[in-house]
Write a protein that holds these residues in place. Sequence first.
Motif, PDB file in Angstrom:
ATOM      1  N   LYS A 193      34.640 -10.330 126.816  1.00  7.62           N
ATOM      2  CA  LYS A 193      35.666 -11.219 126.273  1.00  7.62           C
ATOM      3  C   LYS A 193      35.372 -11.606 124.829  1.00  7.62           C
ATOM      4  CE  LYS A 193      37.906 -15.662 127.199  1.00  7.62           C
ATOM      5  NZ  LYS A 193      37.913 -16.863 128.080  1.00  7.62           N
ATOM      6  N   ASN A 194      34.083 -11.800 124.499  1.00 12.43           N
ATOM      7  CA  ASN A 194      33.698 -12.255 123.163  1.00 12.43           C
ATOM      8  C   ASN A 194      32.710 -11.274 122.546  1.00 12.43           C
ATOM      9  OD1 ASN A 194      34.969 -15.055 123.198  1.00 12.43           O
ATOM     10  ND2 ASN A 194      33.673 -15.153 125.016  1.00 12.43           N
ATOM     11  N   SER A 195      32.895 -10.993 121.281  1.00 16.12           N
ATOM     12  CA  SER A 195      32.012 -10.082 120.552  1.00 16.12           C
ATOM     13  C   SER A 195      31.046 -10.870 119.685  1.00 16.12           C
ATOM     14  CB  SER A 195      32.837  -9.122 119.682  1.00 16.12           C
ATOM     15  OG  SER A 195      33.662  -8.299 120.477  1.00 16.12           O
ATOM     16  N   ILE A 196      29.829 -10.342 119.564  1.00 15.97           N
ATOM     17  CA  ILE A 196      28.797 -10.954 118.731  1.00 15.97           C
ATOM     18  C   ILE A 196      28.779 -10.256 117.371  1.00 15.97           C
ATOM     19  CG2 ILE A 196      26.351 -11.454 118.501  1.00 15.97           C
ATOM     20  CD1 ILE A 196      27.712 -13.052 120.654  1.00 15.97           C
ATOM     21  N   VAL A 197      28.845 -11.058 116.305  1.00 15.43           N
ATOM     22  CA  VAL A 197      28.850 -10.528 114.941  1.00 15.43           C
ATOM     23  C   VAL A 197      27.655 -11.111 114.193  1.00 15.43           C
ATOM     24  CG1 VAL A 197      30.143 -10.304 112.792  1.00 15.43           C
ATOM     25  CG2 VAL A 197      31.363 -10.379 114.985  1.00 15.43           C
ATOM     26  N   SER A 198      26.832 -10.243 113.614  1.00 19.23           N
ATOM     27  CA  SER A 198      25.676 -10.662 112.815  1.00 19.23           C
ATOM     28  C   SER A 198      26.000 -10.451 111.339  1.00 19.23           C
ATOM     29  CB  SER A 198      24.424  -9.864 113.201  1.00 19.23           C
ATOM     30  OG  SER A 198      24.091 -10.074 114.561  1.00 19.23           O
ATOM     31  N   LEU A 199      25.879 -11.514 110.557  1.00 23.99           N
ATOM     32  CA  LEU A 199      26.224 -11.480 109.141  1.00 23.99           C
ATOM     33  C   LEU A 199      24.993 -11.824 108.313  1.00 23.99           C
ATOM     34  CD1 LEU A 199      29.610 -13.437 109.310  1.00 23.99           C
ATOM     35  CD2 LEU A 199      29.297 -10.962 109.301  1.00 23.99           C
ATOM     36  N   SER A 200      24.749 -11.044 107.272  1.00 22.16           N
ATOM     37  CA  SER A 200      23.658 -11.289 106.334  1.00 22.16           C
ATOM     38  C   SER A 200      24.225 -11.155 104.923  1.00 22.16           C
ATOM     39  CB  SER A 200      22.510 -10.291 106.553  1.00 22.16           C
ATOM     40  OG  SER A 200      21.493 -10.480 105.595  1.00 22.16           O
ATOM     41  N   PHE A 201      24.113 -12.222 104.120  1.00 18.87           N
ATOM     42  CA  PHE A 201      24.707 -12.207 102.792  1.00 18.87           C
ATOM     43  C   PHE A 201      23.748 -12.867 101.800  1.00 18.87           C
ATOM     44  CE2 PHE A 201      26.229 -15.461 105.612  1.00 18.87           C
ATOM     45  CZ  PHE A 201      26.130 -16.658 104.912  1.00 18.87           C
ATOM     46  N   TYR A 202      23.907 -12.484 100.531  1.00 20.41           N
ATOM     47  CA  TYR A 202      22.994 -12.936  99.489  1.00 20.41           C
ATOM     48  C   TYR A 202      23.748 -13.054  98.171  1.00 20.41           C
ATOM     49  CZ  TYR A 202      23.063  -7.994  98.228  1.00 20.41           C
ATOM     50  OH  TYR A 202      23.466  -6.739  97.866  1.00 20.41           O
ATOM     51  N   GLN A 203      23.097 -13.635  97.184  1.00 22.59           N
ATOM     52  CA  GLN A 203      23.682 -13.786  95.859  1.00 22.59           C
ATOM     53  C   GLN A 203      22.666 -13.383  94.800  1.00 22.59           C
ATOM     54  OE1 GLN A 203      24.248 -18.150  96.088  1.00 22.59           O
ATOM     55  NE2 GLN A 203      22.800 -18.338  94.380  1.00 22.59           N
ATOM     56  N   ASN A 204      23.105 -13.322  93.539  1.00 29.39           N
ATOM     57  CA  ASN A 204      22.193 -13.021  92.440  1.00 29.39           C
ATOM     58  C   ASN A 204      21.125 -14.111  92.319  1.00 29.39           C
ATOM     59  OD1 ASN A 204      23.435 -10.615  91.613  1.00 29.39           O
ATOM     60  ND2 ASN A 204      24.912 -11.715  90.335  1.00 29.39           N
ATOM     61  N   ASN A 205      19.970 -13.717  91.792  1.00 29.26           N
ATOM     62  CA  ASN A 205      18.918 -14.711  91.557  1.00 29.26           C
ATOM     63  C   ASN A 205      19.434 -15.809  90.635  1.00 29.26           C
ATOM     64  OD1 ASN A 205      17.302 -13.136  93.117  1.00 29.26           O
ATOM     65  ND2 ASN A 205      16.047 -12.348  91.456  1.00 29.26           N
ATOM     66  N   THR A 206      19.025 -17.018  90.926  1.00 28.90           N
ATOM     67  CA  THR A 206      19.498 -18.167  90.154  1.00 28.90           C
ATOM     68  C   THR A 206      18.325 -18.928  89.557  1.00 28.90           C
ATOM     69  OG1 THR A 206      20.829 -20.194  90.272  1.00 28.90           O
ATOM     70  CG2 THR A 206      19.478 -19.667  92.182  1.00 28.90           C
TER      71      THR A 206
END
Length: 276
Positions: A193-206
């Motif tokens: 019924k429900n799906s598992i989503v894995s998210l990995s995100f990043y940004q430029n060095n600050t």
Amino acid sequence: MAGLGLLIACSHSKPGEFASNADTSAVFQNAVNDTAQKLFKTSDMQFKVKNVQQSAEKIATITKNFHGMIMHQRIISSNNGIRDIGGDADSLLRITSLSIRGEMTVKVPAEKLFEFMNEIARLSIVTDSRSTDISDQSLSYLSATMKLKNRTDLIKQQKNGKVIIKNPTDVLLLKDDMVDQQIGNRLIDDEVKNSIVSLSFYQNNTIHREIVVNDDINNYRQPFFKRLGISIRESFVLFGDAIVSLAKVWIFIAVAAGLWVAYRHLRFKKTAALKN
């Protein structure tokens, strides 16, 4: 003779044997017909964003709009280096280079999985990777369902006295297996019924700048003239302490001086005698 042997064999067969085989086939066929296809979908995505914190907030909002749930969220800041620039004796300008990334695990309805992933992709500047995996749990679900049916029938027969289980522990273990199979099927239903989503995100060095307290105690000193006045006063104190110390040992100084005078007098007389 063959016909007679077959008649004797049929007359000695256990009652309900053929019916039991037929019932098993019927149960299997009914379970197959009643069991829908159990497809378990999982997805993951790694991508770059402008701002990790703001993107995490937007992902939370999108998940809520899709009637999903956040299972895990984590924002990590890695220190790449620190440099302190001296300002004054009390404070410093601290410059820190940071790498910031976020991790989120969400659960969304399976029928909206691809729509959800497309919505998340719009937040990214660059998508490094995106994948979706589908596994079929139909046979596992069918196996657990049939085993549960068999154990349920056995428990009913045990209650009606048709089957006798002498060891109570075996009955308890059998009931525990039934509970495990029920829980297992419910887990499969939830995964379908429900799906598992894995998210990995990043940004430029600050670069982060901040004014911090100067914790070097060597920089905390009094003004020059004040330190000079203190040194002069301390010199008078030291001189007085020296006089007091000499006063305590005056007798030793007097004896030493007397011995020195006597030594010089004797040496002078000896020198004069040698000259004569």
